[in-house]
Every structure is written in C-alpha cells, then in structure tokens.
Design a protein around this motif. Structure first.
Motif, mmCIF file in Angstrom:
data_model
loop_
_atom_site.group_PDB
_atom_site.id
_atom_site.type_symbol
_atom_site.label_atom_id
_atom_site.label_comp_id
_atom_site.label_asym_id
_atom_site.label_seq_id
_atom_site.Cartn_x
_atom_site.Cartn_y
_atom_site.Cartn_z
ATOM 1 N N GLY A 261 0.810 -1.205 0.000
ATOM 2 C CA GLY A 261 0.000 0.000 0.000
ATOM 3 C C GLY A 261 0.846 1.259 0.000
ATOM 4 O O GLY A 261 2.065 1.223 -0.164
ATOM 5 N N LEU A 262 0.179 2.400 0.216
ATOM 6 C CA LEU A 262 0.842 3.694 0.075
ATOM 7 C C LEU A 262 2.052 3.857 0.995
ATOM 8 O O LEU A 262 3.097 4.334 0.562
ATOM 9 N N ARG A 263 1.911 3.460 2.234
ATOM 10 C CA ARG A 263 3.006 3.681 3.188
ATOM 11 C C ARG A 263 4.273 2.988 2.719
ATOM 12 O O ARG A 263 5.364 3.574 2.728
ATOM 13 N N ARG A 264 4.158 1.741 2.285
ATOM 14 C CA ARG A 264 5.322 0.983 1.830
ATOM 15 C C ARG A 264 5.832 1.497 0.480
ATOM 16 O O ARG A 264 7.032 1.573 0.237
ATOM 17 N N MET B 179 -3.948 -2.576 2.861
ATOM 18 C CA MET B 179 -5.039 -1.659 3.186
ATOM 19 C C MET B 179 -4.650 -0.718 4.323
ATOM 20 O O MET B 179 -4.991 0.469 4.307
ATOM 21 N N ILE B 180 -3.961 -1.254 5.322
ATOM 22 C CA ILE B 180 -3.467 -0.403 6.408
ATOM 23 C C ILE B 180 -2.545 0.679 5.859
ATOM 24 O O ILE B 180 -2.635 1.863 6.223
ATOM 25 N N GLU B 181 -1.672 0.276 4.955
ATOM 26 C CA GLU B 181 -0.707 1.227 4.384
ATOM 27 C C GLU B 181 -1.407 2.273 3.523
ATOM 28 O O GLU B 181 -1.038 3.451 3.532
ATOM 29 N N ASP B 182 -2.426 1.854 2.769
ATOM 30 C CA ASP B 182 -3.212 2.819 1.999
ATOM 31 C C ASP B 182 -3.921 3.795 2.920
ATOM 32 O O ASP B 182 -3.937 5.012 2.688
ATOM 33 N N ALA B 183 -4.557 3.261 3.958
ATOM 34 C CA ALA B 183 -5.287 4.115 4.895
ATOM 35 C C ALA B 183 -4.348 5.116 5.553
ATOM 36 O O ALA B 183 -4.691 6.292 5.721
ATOM 37 N N SER B 184 -3.151 4.667 5.912
ATOM 38 C CA SER B 184 -2.173 5.567 6.523
ATOM 39 C C SER B 184 -1.847 6.734 5.605
ATOM 40 O O SER B 184 -1.782 7.893 6.044
ATOM 41 N N GLY B 185 -1.656 6.443 4.304
ATOM 42 C CA GLY B 185 -1.339 7.508 3.362
ATOM 43 C C GLY B 185 -2.496 8.451 3.130
ATOM 44 O O GLY B 185 -2.340 9.688 3.153
ATOM 45 N N GLY B 186 -3.695 7.912 2.880
ATOM 46 C CA GLY B 186 -4.859 8.760 2.628
ATOM 47 C C GLY B 186 -5.233 9.601 3.826
ATOM 48 O O GLY B 186 -5.566 10.793 3.695
#
Length: 848
Positions: free
Chosen positions: A369-372, A511-518
């Motif tokens: 996801g986004l964070r990674r 999903m956790i990483e996406d949520a962190s970014g958004g």
C-alpha cells in the motif's frame, strides 16, 4: 575552369536541439558567445579505416601508417580519427550567389598524435523552422503545478535535481523538503550539480515515454475522466434509466448489486474501478439517551446525551491491487490505444473501463500500500541520486584526464582538443553504462511516482469524504458545540481519530498502508462553512448536494505545489441551519484544519497468526514463518485437537483466499506510536501542563493509559489501545471513525462495544456535558451484555444485509474464538462456514 562535381555518398538529416540564452541546459561558459543567441553545438565525426574492406583503395595508400607484426598481422598506427564542425556558423546562412554552397573541408585528426591525416568534404545546411519562437529546453506546454503528481502533494526530487525532461516539475516550484535522514546540502554545490545534470541532455528515454504514456498514463487519465463524468451524472440526477450489463434497471436491483456511482457504495464493490474514489459502507452510528416523563409513557422525551461515530470500510485502492507498479514494455510496435476499452461516458454500467496494459517486470521493492510504496520511492530517489553522482564523477574525471593530456600535444592537436573538451565521446563505454544506469533509475522512479499519485488520489478522496462526514456530525452535536470545542478546533485543528481493525498480513497490510497515506493527506485540508440562500450566482466548480436538507453544495480549491499543496473545502449551508447551529468561532468563513490520527490493532485470527509468527492460510491451516506446517498436536489456543480439524472443518471465507502474505507486526507498533505522539502534542496544546513547553513532551495525564497500552502491545492483540485512544479523543473534543476491510463485521463489533460502554458510563454518572476527565468503573459483563443486544437487535445486521444481502456477520465459530472478549459476536448472528464462496445453509456469499 575545371569544376569538381561532388556526388553525395551519404546524406543524413538530423534534428539537433537548439538552445537559447539562459537555458539551464546551456554550458555556463558558452553564454553570450553567439550574436544570434542560438546555440546548436558541434557535429563530431568519427572515422575508422577498415583494411579488410574490398574497396578500391588499398592499404598501400597508407604506407607508413601501418604496423606489421612478426606474425604478419597489420594494424593501423592511428588512434581515434575525429573531426568537428561547429553548426552555428551555418545556421540559417543565405545561399551564395544563387548557387549551391561550396563544400566544407573538415580536417580529420588522429587524436592520439594530433596529426591531421586528411580532410572530409561535405555540405552543411542548417535552419530553424519558419515561425519557430525561442523556447527554453525546460519550458512546458502545460504547467506541472496543475498536474496529478503536484495536486496530490508529491515532490519530484529527481527532476528538481536537474534531471530532464521535467515531466512533473516546473522551474518555478520551490525546493522540496529534505528526505528522512538526508543531510542539508551546500547551495553552491547543489546548484553546480544541477547545472552539470542539465548539460547532460535527457534522462527519460523516448522509448520509455512511448511505452509508459500510451499504455499507463493515458489509460489512467481516461479512467479519471470517465469517473468524473459518471459521478457528475449521478449528482445531476441523470441515472434513473441506467441499467446493468444484463439490461436490468439499477434502481430495481438490491443495493449490494448496484455496482455504479451512488451516494452509498456497498462493500461488495471494492474491486470496481469506476468506484475507487468513493468511500464505501459509510454510516454515522448514533445512540441518543433520552429522559422520559414521570409516568414513563414516553410521550415527552428530552435528549440528554449523544454518542456518535462514523463507520466505514478501509480507505484503500482495492481495485489497483497491492503488487506494485510494473515498468512498461519498451516496444515501439505497441498499439498506443491497447490499454483502452471503448465505453460510453456516464453509462453507469459496472464494466471496467480499462484492461491491463502491456508491462514488464515489477519494480523491485515497490509493492504493498501507500506507506510501503512511498518508502520504496524514497529508496528510488536515493538510487537516482547515487547513479547521478557516479555519472558526474566519471564525466569530471574524463575532462580532467583530457585537460592533462592537452599540454603534451602539438599546437595543431591542442586546437583540435580545445573543441572536443566540451564533449564526451559516445563510445566511452564506462560513461555510457553509467548514463544508462541513470536513465533506468529515473524511469523506475517516474513509473513509481505516477502509480503512487494515482493511488493517493483514490485513498485521499475516500478519506476526505469520511473526515467531512465526521466533522459535520460533530458540528450537529449541540452538547459538543456548547462545551466550547469549536474555538479549540479553530486554534488547534479538528482532531479525528481513525480506529482500524485490520490485521498486519496479506492484503489487509496493504489496506493499512493505503489508509495511513490517505488519512495523512487530511493534514492538507481546511474546512470552511458558508451560508448560502441561493441568491448569488453559483460558481462553476461547485458541486451540488441534491438530497441534503442542510448542505447545499461543496467546493474544493487548492493552493501551493508539491508537498506544500493545501486544500480548501467549502461547505454551503442552508441559512437557517447556519444561523442557528454554527457556533460563533466558525462564522465568517473561518477555516478549520484537520488533525488526523490513525490507530491500528488487528483483532482477528489472521492477526493472532501474525503474532504467533504463523501464516493463516486461506483454508484455515497454519504454517510457521519459515513456511512449514506446525506439528499435528493439540492446541488450546486453536481450540482443536489437530491441524486436520483446522484444515478441513474450519474454513475461512473464500474472499480471503488470496490474502496470504508475510505478516508485519512492526507497522502496527509504528503507526500507534506516531498517533500517540500526535495526540500527546495536541493534548498539551489544548490542555497545557507544567511541562508542556519542554522539547521532549512528557506523557499527558489524559494519555497515560493509552501510552501503557501501546507499550504492552508488542506481539499481542491489545484491543485496549483502541479503547483508550477513543476515550482520549472524546475527552479532547475530537471525532472518531471505525473501520475494517468492509466496515460491517469487525467494525460492527467495535462500534457496539463503544456505544454500550458510553451508555453504561453515562448511567453510572461518569459522563457530563463538560470536559470532565473522570470516569467510573463499570462492570465489563454489563457492557458486553448491552453490546450483544445491539449486535442482535440494532442497526448493524441490516447494514450487513445492505452490503451483501445477508443479515449475518461474516464470522465462524473458530474466528470468534480468537477475537477479544469485547468484540465477540453473539453465536446466533454468525454466518457460519463457507465452502466455495457460499454459505452451507443458504445461497449467497459473505465476504470477510
């Protein structure tokens, strides 16, 4: 009077880059040396004498220039043979007397000895195109400030260091902030480095652009455009006759089968490309405490207290997947439109608008996801800079060696060398390889940057809708407004806590990483409330909200570029509501910025497996971190007698079949520590203590239990982190949201637990309508019992039916055993086991 007639043996048209004064790509020492202000450069000719050729001229012509070994092998004694012609003198030159120009005799030198061995006769015609206006090499047709990369708050780094072409960067952009652990650089050194890179031509290959722009970016832009037109049709009410692929009116389908843009997006639509900008399964869960009249008839009810929380699915780009971007196949024969599928804009059909584009190998280290992905992008930026530094060093050493060699040459050779000192021969293998490293690294960075920008746009769009819902819900809470929190929102921001219940393994980690970014992007948003009686002319970019009695329209505007981008979110309100309900601190278009925090605790069997160093397979089986299955022995934690019981009789939902992955528990700890630090700073800002001015803030008294819970959470399922975070958020005047993957099962357990906890605290006198921080101890059994009643008879089971057509929670008895006591579902509400995606007892699939 004899005339020599020249016959063209080789004729090569080419198109050199014309530079103008002050262009960054122009070598500084050449500035102001051409009266016309146009700089084209020099043609370098390299020659090779082939003694094995069958040409009429034999090697006897070069007697004295050939060395014969004892074995009879003859080799030329020359070094490289070169000739140089400056183009500027021939640029737009008039014809002489109406006849063709005289031939140019270009001297050819042996670069090893400096000896002129002959000359080459050639014709030179150079002209600029008629009507061509001077443009800088780094100028753009369209400003990058309005492009997607800048709009979603990203800096380019690689392009801002001088690497051209500047695809997502304008010269006017401010210098980006330093990356993490990046040491400050001397301005003079950085400017020199930038000039050095500017003079090395483009680092994005035409072959890369020819592959990436049509197959990737064009398809994404088409999708964004189609998404916009489809959403606009819904807002304008043009969807009454929309049908699905089978020709059935969407209005006649159950809600969970409507895979088209609507105000409500079911969790079953996660994979729909067209809907990726809409948050799914968003609800405002409320519980109101009323006091009845003395007779208890209920004819007169006075509201006494209000609990509310927003529930939703994870703000994540599910449709894009989590395998990371691929480098496009660099094929010149690819059809530029191969990535697109014809679709009628705004048809409302659920069919995807794009098909996979032809791609090559995935970018190493760029998945999840986004964070990674953003961490991988920082690594990619470093790779580009390291490759650039190596190239700059090699070019510098090349010219140093060349300058040293000039002093030992004859005057004639020195004159030739003076021309060549500005150029690196293309046959320098070492520098050519280093340049290839830079172009490859730059291409990877560009592809990754674009993929992240697309993912950020979807995740931020979802998170923004959820945050606005939370803010307007808090604004509607009269008790919270009367307590004076609005003034603190203006001064310190609106605190909004996202409580995540995803496990740190498989796709849920993405999903956790996406949520962190958004959610992190919400820091860029400020909300403004505006009274609108409809008398003024509506702005073109205002979006109407047709079905709300209070909200008339919304409008989003931006300012700044890159990481300095700020969003202004305006909400037009009904004048009656505005005058009666909006508190004084929020009047006169006073902006309130968001202060978002994300806490995350896994609460399911998959998280248990991650904590135990095991991977829970899609069939319910377990394996160790090394991939081997555990021994077949009894396990009190599993509640079964052998691994066979788990594999065959206790199956997880079929929707999880592709969710296997390496667990990453560290990300949960890191996210919770980040959120705690943010909340601790916020608490000290609005409720200072005696130590609030020190550089290292101590634990605020409101957050002591939260701090201890996070410290104790390593390697175990510590649900109390969310409990204490939610309690602290409420006492700090903030809003809360709860989410899992779908927003209906684990989320239902958490929100009903919080509601039961709230009502019991109120009944025990632990809540007041002030900013009181005390709380009375409550019997946990009473809270669990009330939560169970809400799970059976409240709103959450109808929400499950609304999303998937089943009034059941997507858990089985095995999964229930591994959940915290506070979140265990009542047995009568379990969906049971799934096989092949269908419940044993009835038709229909329930996704986890």
């Amino acid at each position: 009077d004899k005339r020599v007639i020249f016959h063209s043996s080789v004729s090569i048209p080419f198109h050199p880059l014309v530079l103008y004064e002050n262009d960054p790509a122009l070598i500084p020492t050449l500035r102001n040396t051409q009266p016309g202000g146009k700089y084209v450069g020099t043609i370098r000719l390299e020659f090779r004498i082939d003694f094995n050729s069958e040409a009429a001229i034999t090697q006897d012509t070069y007697t004295g220039h050939v060395s014969t070994s004892s074995a009879g092998i003859q080799t030329p004694m020359f070094g490289k043979l070169e000739g140089y012609i400056d183009i500027e003198a021939f640029l737009n030159a008039p014809e002489k007397g109406g006849s063709k120009d005289a031939p140019i005799h270009c001297p050819v030198y042996d670069t090893k000895t400096g000896t002129q061995i002959g000359s080459v006769a050639m014709m030179m015609h150079a002209r600029t195109l008629d009507g061509l206006t001077p443009t800088l090499k780094s100028q753009r047709i369209t400003s990058a400030s309005n492009g997607l990369v800048s709009l979603v708050g990203m800096d380019t780094y690689g392009e801002q260091s001088g690497a051209s072409p500047p695809l997502d960067y304008d010269l006017s952009h401010p210098k980006p902030p330093l990356l993490e652990n990046e040491a400050p650089k001397d301005e003079v050194t950085e400017q020199r480095r930038k000039v050095q890179l500017e003079t090395m031509d483009h680092f994005i290959k035409p072959s890369y652009l020819a592959a990436h722009l049509p197959s990737v970016q064009k398809a994404d832009v088409f999708e964004l455009d189609h998404r916009y037109s489809s959403y606009l049709r819904v807002i304008q009410g043009q969807v009454a006759q929309d049908k699905n692929d089978e020709g059935v009116l969407l209005s006649e389908l159950p809600v969970y089968k409507r895979m088209a843009p609507r105000p409500f997006r079911p969790s079953s639509s996660r994979s729909e490309v067209l809907l990726r900008g809409i948050p799914f399964n968003v609800h405002v869960q409320t519980l109101t405490v009323h006091s009845l009249d003395e007779e208890g008839s209920g004819s007169v009810m006075t509201p006494m207290a209000l609990f509310h929380s927003v529930t939703h699915g994870a703000p994540s780009d599910h449709a894009r997947g989590f395998s990371g971007p691929n480098m496009p196949l660099l094929s010149h024969n690819a059809n530029p439109n191969a990535a697109l599928v014809a679709s009628e804009p705004g048809s409302g059909n659920s069919a995807n608008t794009t098909v996979p584009a032809p791609t090559g190998p995935s970018i190493k280290g760029a998945s999840g996801g986004l964070r990674r992905l953003e961490m991988g992008r920082k690594t990619a930026v470093k790779s580009v800079r390291d490759a650039q530094d190596a190239l700059i060093a090699a070019v510098t050493n090349h010219f140093i060696a060349k300058n040293k060699a000039v002093t030992s040459l004859t005057p004639e050779a020195q004159a030739c060398a003076m021309k060549t000192r500005r150029h690196v021969p293309p046959n320098d293998i070492n520098i050519a390889c280093l340049r290839q490293n830079v172009t490859s690294a730059t291409g990877r960075l560009h592809a990754l940057t674009w993929d992240i920008a697309m993912r950020r746009s979807s995740c931020f769009s979802q998170a923004l809708g959820i945050a606005i819902t939370s803010y307007l819900t808090s604004l509607s809470d009269a008790s919270r407004v009367q307590a004076g929190w609005a003034d603190l929102w203006v001064r310190h921001g609106y605190l909004i806590t996202f409580e995540g219940l995803l496990s740190a393994a498989g796709k849920e980690l993405g999903m956790i990483e996406d949520a962190s970014g958004g959610i992190g992007m919400l820091k860029m948003v400020s909300v403004v409330l505006i009274s609108d009686d409809g008398s003024t002319t509506a702005a073109v970019d205002r979006v109407p909200v047709p079905h709300s009695p209070y909200v008339r329209w919304i409008q989003v505007s931006t300012s700044g570029v890159g990481s300095r981008t700020q969003y202004r979110f305006e909400v037009g309100l009904d004048p009656g509501y505005y005058n009666q309900r909006v508190p004084a601190p929020l009047l006169n278009q006073t902006p309130v910025r968001f202060y978002p925090l994300l806490y995350q605790v896994g609460v399911d069997i998959r998280q248990w497996g991650a904590n135990q160093g095991r991977k829970i397979s899609s069939s319910g089986g377990t394996s160790s971190a090394g991939g081997k299955s555990p021994p077949r022995s009894s396990s009190p934690e599993l509640g079964v007698s052998s691994s066979k019981d788990v594999d065959e009789e206790n199956m997880l939902e079929a929707d999880d079949a592709d969710e296997d992955g390496i667990p990453d528990n560290d990300v949960l700890i890191a996210l919770n520590i980040e959120a705690y630090r943010g909340m601790n700073a916020y608490a000290h800002a609005i409720s200072p203590t005696g130590n609030s001015n020190v550089e290292q803030l101590p634990v605020h008294p409101l957050l002591t239990k939260l701090y201890e819970a996070i410290r104790a959470s390593a390697g175990k399922m510590e649900h109390s982190v969310l409990d204490h975070a939610a309690t602290a958020c409420a006492r700090l005047g903030g809003g809360s949201t709860i989410f899992c993957k779908s927003g209906k099962d684990r989320t239902a357990m958490q929100v009903t637990f919080k509601a039961a906890q709230y009502i019991n605290r109120y009944m025990e006198g632990g809540l007041t309508q002030s900013n009181d921080t005390t709380s009375s101890p409550i019997m946990t059994s009473k809270i669990y019992a009330d939560a169970a009643l809400m799970r059976i008879h409240g709103t959450r089971l109808p929400i499950c039916d609304k999303n998937v057509g089943q009034s059941k929670y997507a858990f089985n008895s095995l999964q229930s055993k591994f959940m915290p006591d506070a979140l265990k579902p009542p047995p009568s509400t379990l969906a049971g086991f799934l096989k092949g995606g269908r419940v044993f007892s009835r038709e229909g699939g329930i996704e986890s």
